[in-house]
Scaffold this motif. Structure first.
Motif, PDB file in Angstrom:
ATOM      1  N   ALA A  28       0.694  -1.258  -0.002  1.00  0.00           N
ATOM      2  CA  ALA A  28      -0.039  -0.048  -0.064  1.00  0.00           C
ATOM      3  C   ALA A  28       0.744   1.188   0.074  1.00  0.00           C
ATOM      4  CB  ALA A  28      -1.091   0.096   1.339  1.00  0.00           C
ATOM      5  N   PHE A  29       1.886   1.032   0.873  1.00  0.00           N
ATOM      6  CA  PHE A  29       2.866   2.274   0.924  1.00  0.00           C
ATOM      7  C   PHE A  29       3.620   2.430  -0.715  1.00  0.00           C
ATOM      8  CE2 PHE A  29       2.980   4.917   4.527  1.00  0.00           C
ATOM      9  CZ  PHE A  29       3.806   5.862   4.280  1.00  0.00           C
ATOM     10  N   VAL A  30       4.087   1.563  -1.360  1.00  0.00           N
ATOM     11  CA  VAL A  30       4.663   1.537  -2.390  1.00  0.00           C
ATOM     12  C   VAL A  30       3.721   1.987  -3.439  1.00  0.00           C
ATOM     13  CG1 VAL A  30       5.854   0.347  -4.407  1.00  0.00           C
ATOM     14  CG2 VAL A  30       6.022  -0.255  -2.142  1.00  0.00           C
ATOM     15  N   ALA A  31       2.381   1.514  -3.685  1.00  0.00           N
ATOM     16  CA  ALA A  31       1.192   1.854  -4.494  1.00  0.00           C
ATOM     17  C   ALA A  31       0.962   3.403  -4.187  1.00  0.00           C
ATOM     18  CB  ALA A  31       0.233   0.923  -4.328  1.00  0.00           C
ATOM     19  N   GLY A  32       0.797   3.718  -2.836  1.00  0.00           N
ATOM     20  CA  GLY A  32       0.292   4.988  -2.586  1.00  0.00           C
ATOM     21  C   GLY A  32       1.340   6.109  -3.003  1.00  0.00           C
ATOM     22  N   THR A  33       2.641   5.874  -2.784  1.00  0.00           N
ATOM     23  CA  THR A  33       3.799   6.535  -3.188  1.00  0.00           C
ATOM     24  C   THR A  33       3.748   7.074  -4.674  1.00  0.00           C
ATOM     25  OG1 THR A  33       5.135   5.983  -1.250  1.00  0.00           O
ATOM     26  CG2 THR A  33       6.195   6.980  -3.142  1.00  0.00           C
ATOM     27  N   MET A  34       3.570   5.863  -5.477  1.00  0.00           N
ATOM     28  CA  MET A  34       3.741   5.937  -6.943  1.00  0.00           C
ATOM     29  C   MET A  34       2.368   6.705  -7.318  1.00  0.00           C
ATOM     30  SD  MET A  34       5.300   2.273  -7.951  1.00  0.00           S
ATOM     31  CE  MET A  34       5.562   2.882  -9.979  1.00  0.00           C
ATOM     32  N   ILE A  35       1.299   6.192  -6.810  1.00  0.00           N
ATOM     33  CA  ILE A  35      -0.077   6.962  -7.296  1.00  0.00           C
ATOM     34  C   ILE A  35       0.146   8.462  -6.856  1.00  0.00           C
ATOM     35  CG2 ILE A  35      -2.596   7.278  -6.799  1.00  0.00           C
ATOM     36  CD1 ILE A  35      -2.543   4.062  -6.176  1.00  0.00           C
ATOM     37  N   PHE A  36       0.665   8.715  -5.832  1.00  0.00           N
ATOM     38  CA  PHE A  36       0.723  10.404  -5.355  1.00  0.00           C
ATOM     39  C   PHE A  36       1.923  11.267  -6.441  1.00  0.00           C
ATOM     40  CE2 PHE A  36       2.706  13.646  -2.691  1.00  0.00           C
ATOM     41  CZ  PHE A  36       1.582  14.447  -2.653  1.00  0.00           C
ATOM     42  N   SER A 261      11.925  15.776  -5.097  1.00  0.00           N
ATOM     43  CA  SER A 261      12.738  14.579  -5.077  1.00  0.00           C
ATOM     44  C   SER A 261      12.638  14.329  -3.463  1.00  0.00           C
ATOM     45  CB  SER A 261      14.085  14.677  -5.749  1.00  0.00           C
ATOM     46  OG  SER A 261      14.630  15.597  -4.811  1.00  0.00           O
ATOM     47  N   PHE A 262      12.647  15.172  -2.670  1.00  0.00           N
ATOM     48  CA  PHE A 262      12.882  14.640  -1.298  1.00  0.00           C
ATOM     49  C   PHE A 262      11.646  14.028  -0.694  1.00  0.00           C
ATOM     50  CE2 PHE A 262      11.298  15.878   3.116  1.00  0.00           C
ATOM     51  CZ  PHE A 262      12.376  15.214   3.851  1.00  0.00           C
ATOM     52  N   ILE A 263      10.412  14.637  -1.407  1.00  0.00           N
ATOM     53  CA  ILE A 263       9.035  13.862  -0.938  1.00  0.00           C
ATOM     54  C   ILE A 263       8.917  12.267  -1.577  1.00  0.00           C
ATOM     55  CG2 ILE A 263       6.375  13.882  -1.229  1.00  0.00           C
ATOM     56  CD1 ILE A 263       6.779  17.004  -1.416  1.00  0.00           C
ATOM     57  N   THR A 264       9.473  12.332  -2.796  1.00  0.00           N
ATOM     58  CA  THR A 264       9.514  10.838  -3.454  1.00  0.00           C
ATOM     59  C   THR A 264      10.520  10.092  -2.699  1.00  0.00           C
ATOM     60  OG1 THR A 264       9.069  12.037  -5.679  1.00  0.00           O
ATOM     61  CG2 THR A 264       9.744   9.522  -5.664  1.00  0.00           C
ATOM     62  N   VAL A 265      12.007  10.417  -2.498  1.00  0.00           N
ATOM     63  CA  VAL A 265      12.628   9.580  -1.787  1.00  0.00           C
ATOM     64  C   VAL A 265      12.014   9.375  -0.205  1.00  0.00           C
ATOM     65  CG1 VAL A 265      14.836   9.651  -0.699  1.00  0.00           C
ATOM     66  CG2 VAL A 265      14.566  10.521  -3.214  1.00  0.00           C
ATOM     67  N   LEU A 266      11.513  10.267   0.589  1.00  0.00           N
ATOM     68  CA  LEU A 266      10.834   9.697   1.707  1.00  0.00           C
ATOM     69  C   LEU A 266       9.981   9.054   1.710  1.00  0.00           C
ATOM     70  CD1 LEU A 266      10.857  10.803   4.732  1.00  0.00           C
ATOM     71  CD2 LEU A 266       9.217  12.412   4.034  1.00  0.00           C
ATOM     72  N   LEU A 267       9.057   9.032   0.815  1.00  0.00           N
ATOM     73  CA  LEU A 267       7.746   7.972   1.089  1.00  0.00           C
ATOM     74  C   LEU A 267       8.504   6.729   0.455  1.00  0.00           C
ATOM     75  CD1 LEU A 267       5.130  10.262  -0.736  1.00  0.00           C
ATOM     76  CD2 LEU A 267       5.216   9.492   1.763  1.00  0.00           C
ATOM     77  N   THR A 268       9.295   6.558  -0.683  1.00  0.00           N
ATOM     78  CA  THR A 268       9.640   5.192  -1.184  1.00  0.00           C
ATOM     79  C   THR A 268      10.502   4.768   0.063  1.00  0.00           C
ATOM     80  OG1 THR A 268      10.030   6.070  -3.282  1.00  0.00           O
ATOM     81  CG2 THR A 268      11.214   4.223  -2.741  1.00  0.00           C
ATOM     82  N   ALA A 269      11.200   5.568   0.921  1.00  0.00           N
ATOM     83  CA  ALA A 269      12.094   4.939   1.796  1.00  0.00           C
ATOM     84  C   ALA A 269      11.220   4.242   2.858  1.00  0.00           C
ATOM     85  CB  ALA A 269      12.885   6.017   2.388  1.00  0.00           C
ATOM     86  N   PHE A 270       9.977   4.870   3.282  1.00  0.00           N
ATOM     87  CA  PHE A 270       8.994   4.376   4.195  1.00  0.00           C
ATOM     88  C   PHE A 270       8.664   3.009   3.717  1.00  0.00           C
ATOM     89  CE2 PHE A 270       9.294   8.577   5.989  1.00  0.00           C
ATOM     90  CZ  PHE A 270       9.736   8.110   7.365  1.00  0.00           C
ATOM     91  N   ILE A 717       7.532  12.651   9.676  1.00  0.00           N
ATOM     92  CA  ILE A 717       8.189  11.283   9.575  1.00  0.00           C
ATOM     93  C   ILE A 717       7.756  10.297  10.398  1.00  0.00           C
ATOM     94  CG2 ILE A 717      10.633  10.529   9.776  1.00  0.00           C
ATOM     95  CD1 ILE A 717      11.602  13.195   8.773  1.00  0.00           C
ATOM     96  N   ASN A 718       7.646  10.583  11.643  1.00  0.00           N
ATOM     97  CA  ASN A 718       7.109   9.674  12.896  1.00  0.00           C
ATOM     98  C   ASN A 718       6.010   9.234  12.481  1.00  0.00           C
ATOM     99  OD1 ASN A 718       9.438  10.261  14.369  1.00  0.00           O
ATOM    100  ND2 ASN A 718       8.702  11.947  15.469  1.00  0.00           N
ATOM    101  N   ALA A 719       4.783   9.979  11.937  1.00  0.00           N
ATOM    102  CA  ALA A 719       3.245   9.391  11.416  1.00  0.00           C
ATOM    103  C   ALA A 719       3.691   8.419  10.528  1.00  0.00           C
ATOM    104  CB  ALA A 719       2.690  10.588  11.053  1.00  0.00           C
ATOM    105  N   LEU A 720       4.561   8.493   9.478  1.00  0.00           N
ATOM    106  CA  LEU A 720       5.134   7.387   8.635  1.00  0.00           C
ATOM    107  C   LEU A 720       5.614   6.281   9.336  1.00  0.00           C
ATOM    108  CD1 LEU A 720       6.139   9.530   5.600  1.00  0.00           C
ATOM    109  CD2 LEU A 720       4.126   8.487   5.995  1.00  0.00           C
ATOM    110  N   LEU A 721       6.532   6.661  10.241  1.00  0.00           N
ATOM    111  CA  LEU A 721       7.266   5.257  11.122  1.00  0.00           C
ATOM    112  C   LEU A 721       6.334   4.842  11.877  1.00  0.00           C
ATOM    113  CD1 LEU A 721      10.541   7.026  12.063  1.00  0.00           C
ATOM    114  CD2 LEU A 721      10.393   5.253  10.395  1.00  0.00           C
ATOM    115  N   VAL A 722       5.051   5.159  12.246  1.00  0.00           N
ATOM    116  CA  VAL A 722       4.033   4.206  12.873  1.00  0.00           C
ATOM    117  C   VAL A 722       3.735   3.251  12.112  1.00  0.00           C
ATOM    118  CG1 VAL A 722       1.675   4.472  13.706  1.00  0.00           C
ATOM    119  CG2 VAL A 722       2.976   6.300  14.497  1.00  0.00           C
TER     120      VAL A 722
END
Length: 843
Positions: A28-36, A261-270, A717-722
């Protein structure tokens, strides 16, 4: 074998469902990142393509498009006639565009763009060059008339005929709305506010005189864009940038991609973190399923199934699990993308239209979901195939625990790599390589800890569980022994929580250090009593500073702007300040020279820049204005690195000569001696309140505002780390539930010899707490190393203080224990409900 695999899946639905949740969240995170990100790209690409003229002429160094600079940089009005005379030009019109134009609501407040720019433009009606499509009224034709974009008009509640107030780079403007328009094909402006004036008014408000920000050109039907661009280049000569519509769109898209790019890298990392953590759950699930089905698989081997068939049977279960998880995860990706769109909408990045689902997103979602699941199931599948059938069918068969020597050697090697990388980050200093080295070191350290976790599990759990026999009696002793019984399983379960808490702790240290650094920067650098600025860093009119200077309570006012200039062949950002009041508002530590060096065409640089470029006080360096006009600057001073001004400082006069934007970012106010503090603030607020886009802050409030921005990023960041912590909880639930099933006979015997249900529940809970605390302890230790490394690596970015938030880390340890308690609720109840005789009879 296929039927046997299907029956196995149906027989273990609940166990596999817990593992599927991990895959669902990761995918879901992979797909959500790519969709966004695809939606982001579509929104802006459509906007760029629909608004770009066939050919555009801009000053060399300038920018074309909705995010163009607001300044005095322009092309002369006479150039429009030259372009119109070019063969193949159907129409050519000059246009004016500038940031810093804000619409006030009927209540007198600035229309909230959430940080997106407020842009003023001139209206163009030439065929093929229309600014927008009018949905009501007409185009502005004279001073005192404006047209509003439909989104801003609707949000503010304005219609044709209403009177509006606008804040501009120049004076405040009162005007009548004569038209409402949409911009681009779908009217979306990604959160920005757009106000259109007639050409003469726009020129007056933006300070370009009789010039233009650029020239839009429409091509005749029989001329290609490339061919026309070549002809225009020949006509206008040097000093101008000529681009086709495709080049304009490509350049703006590339700039957007770089900016986001920061947003994309951040979301992909999570997404990667979620899948990495989830793989531990899958590995545990299949390891335990294979262990419980040892006799079943051995019987299949005895009936003629080969090793390959057994391996493929287990892997087929993994493939089915991966496909199901990826399918649900893909659907969940829409939910995450919707949430991200709403979140970034609050920051001013409004995305109109539907979410974009590309073929790449679907392919990657299934590829990632299935691949991670199959890889995690590979080791248990191979282990099942290698078990001798005769040995596996024996009642007393016990799987031989494999040696941890290879794993230990691998883990030690990774820790050594991590130590080398982290030491290298310290040695790298301010070379710019330190953050990358910390990243490599942190990754190697986490992987090394994962590899060594089974080795550490028994001794660490023994120490952590030492008090349990005294505190909880038999239940405590059994919990400690159970947690030590299978160190691989304990390590895999704890590692999921360890990864999440490592990152939370690391960013916690970084955030606390960043906030302390902000306090130190304000205390050491800001001499002024008050600071005037916008909350989101947008530029505002210098009229604010002019009015503040007129107050008797004010002794000095320092204006600070930011501009882009090419110095010695390199493009860089520089601060532009009032040279006469620089030392009154800000305290710079001069290594050589001083603020007097700003006189004439003076330049101040920090010592790092001076050393890199070999500059000394008195040196003359070549500079180039945003319009490409050459000039020379003299190095008048060198100061210690200071984040408040950056690497270079110019005077306001020099900045104006270089075509910099005549808009302030900060205004520092120094009160006159003997002024009553309350009366002075009231007088300042009287001026500032007339400009709703800005706010007045004292030193403490200004520091708090800067720290709030840091906290906002950390909150995201912490919300994503949850997510990773949630997966870790599921992992503990999964492990305990399957452990209960694995020890069904043992539990029955314990109940038969006198253990009651309450004691049994306590045993399971204490085992969960031990596993969770073990993971939390490892996570806190690794997070401290990562946080300290990041803080030191970012010292040249302004993080000069190191703070370890002890209370916060203690809270994380308590959180780890609570996670164990929560995760054990269902497995503990399940264990307590087992019937004694049925449990004892279990094979």
């Amino acid at each position: 074998m296929r039927r046997a695999t299907l029956r196995s899946l149906l027989a273990h639905k609940l166990r596999l469902a817990l593992s599927a949740v991990a895959i669902v969240l990761g995918v879901a995170f992979v797909a959500g990142t790519m969709i966004f990100t695809d939606t982001l790209d579509r929104t802006f690409t459509d906007l760029f393509e629909s608004t770009a003229s066939d050919v555009a002429v801009t000053p060399e160094g300038g920018a074309e498009g909705i995010d163009g600079p607001a300044g005095t940089l322009s092309v002369p009005g006479t150039l429009v006639g030259q372009v119109r005379a070019v063969d193949g030009v159907a129409a050519a019109e000059g246009y004016v565009q500038a940031q810093g134009v804000y619409l006030l609501t009927p209540a007198g407040e600035v229309l909230d763009t959430g940080g997106a720019p407020g842009i003023g433009i001139s209206w163009t009606s030439a065929p093929g060059l229309d600014t927008g499509e009018l949905t009501a009224g007409r185009a502005p034709e004279r001073a005192g008339e404006v047209a509003l974009d439909s989104g801003s008009a609707e949000e503010a509640g304005y219609a044709v005929g209403d009177r509006v107030t606008l804040l501009t780079p120049g004076p405040r403007v009162e005007a009548t709305v004569v038209g409402v328009f949409t911009f681009g094909e779908d009217g979306g402006l990604a959160g920005a506010s757009l106000t259109a004036f007639d050409v003469a008014t726009a020129q007056q408000l933006t300070g370009v005189g009789d010039g233009f920000s650029g020239i839009q050109v429409a091509a005749a039907e029989d001329v290609s864009h490339d061919e026309l661009a070549d002809r225009v280049v020949a006509a206008v000569g040097d000093g101008y940038t000529v681009q086709t519509a495709q080049q304009q769109a490509d350049e703006q898209s590339a700039a957007l991609e770089e900016g986001l790019s920061f947003i994309t890298v951040l979301l992909t990392a999570f997404a990667v973190i979620a899948l990495f953590v989830g793989s531990f759950i899958i590995l545990n699930t299949f390891s335990m399923l294979v262990a419980q089905r040892t006799r079943e698989l051995a019987l299949l081997r005895a009936l003629g199934a080969g090793r390959g068939q057994v391996t493929r049977s287990v892997l087929l279960e993994a493939v089915v699990l991966g496909v199901v998880g990826a399918t649900v995860g893909l659907a969940g990706g829409f939910g995450i993308a919707t949430g991200l769109r709403a979140l970034f909408g609050t920051f001013g990045l409004t995305l109109d239209g539907d979410l974009v689902l590309s073929a790449d997103t679907v392919v990657w979602s299934y590829a990632v979901g299935v691949l991670v699941t199959v890889l995690a199931a590979w080791v248990p599948a191979r282990r099942a195939a290698r078990t001798p059938p005769v040995a596996a069918m024996r009642d007393d068969h016990v799987a031989v625990e494999r040696s941890l020597r290879r794993r230990t050697a691998f883990g030690v090697a990774l820790v050594a790599v991590a130590a080398g990388a982290l030491a290298g980050s310290v040695a790298a200093g301010d070379s710019g390589h330190a953050p990358a080295l910390v990243g490599v070191g942190g990754l190697a350290l986490v992987l090394g800890a994962v590899a060594l976790s089974p080795v550490l599990a028994r001794p660490v759990v023994r120490v952590l569980g030492a008090p349990l026999p005294r505190l909880a009696g038999t239940a405590g002793r059994l919990a400690r022994d159970n947690a030590q019984r299978n160190p691989r399983r304990t390590a895999a379960t704890a590692s999921a929580l360890m990864v999440g808490l490592t990152l939370v702790t690391g960013f916690g240290v970084l955030g606390a250090s960043a906030n302390a650094s902000v306090d130190a920067l304000v205390d050491d650098t800001v001499r002024a009593d008050y600071v005037v600025s916008t909350a989101v860093g947008q530029p505002f009119t210098p009229e604010v500073a002019d009015r503040l200077r007129q107050l008797p309570e004010v002794d000095a006012v320092l204006q600070q702007r930011f501009t882009q200039v090419r110095v010695d062949g390199q493009s860089t950002f520089a601060a532009a300040v009032d040279a006469t009041t620089l030392d009154r508002g800000l305290a710079l530590e001069y290594v050589a020279g001083g603020s007097d060096g700003l006189a004439g065409r003076g330049l101040l640089v920090d010592e790092t820049t001076a050393a890199e470029r070999g500059w000394e006080v008195g040196d003359t360096v070549a500079a180039e204005s945003a319009g490409g006009q050459p000039t020379e600057l003299t190095v008048g001073g060198v100061y210690a690195a200071n984040q408040a001004v950056g690497s270079m400082v110019l005077s306001l006069d020099t900045d104006a000569a270089l075509g910099g934007p005549a808009l302030d970012r900060y205004v520092y106010v120094v009160l006159a001696d003997g002024t009553d503090a309350a009366a002075a603030r009231a007088a300042l607020e009287t001026v500032v309140d007339a400009y709703p886009v800005v706010g007045l802050k004292d030193r403490d409030e200004f520091a708090g505002e800067q720290k709030a921005q840091v906290d906002q990023v950390l909150l995201l960041i912490n919300a994503l780390l949850v997510l990773s912590v949630l997966i870790a909880v599921l992992g503990i639930v999964n492990t305990l539930a399957m452990s209960v099933l694995e020890r069904t006979r043992e539990i029955g015997l314990l109940r038969a010899v006198g253990m009651d249900r309450r004691q049994l529940r306590r045993t399971v809970r204490l085992e969960a707490v031990l596993i969770s605390v073990y993971g939390a302890v490892l996570g806190l230790g690794l997070g401290l190393v990562l946080g300290v490394g990041l803080t030191r690596a970012l010292a040249d970015q302004g993080i000069t203080e190191l703070v370890v938030p002890g209370g916060q880390l203690a809270g994380f340890l308590v959180l780890g224990a609570l996670i164990g308690v929560v995760a054990a609720v269902w497995p503990a109840r399940r264990a307590a409900r087992l019937q004694v005789l049925d449990a004892i009879a279990t094979a």
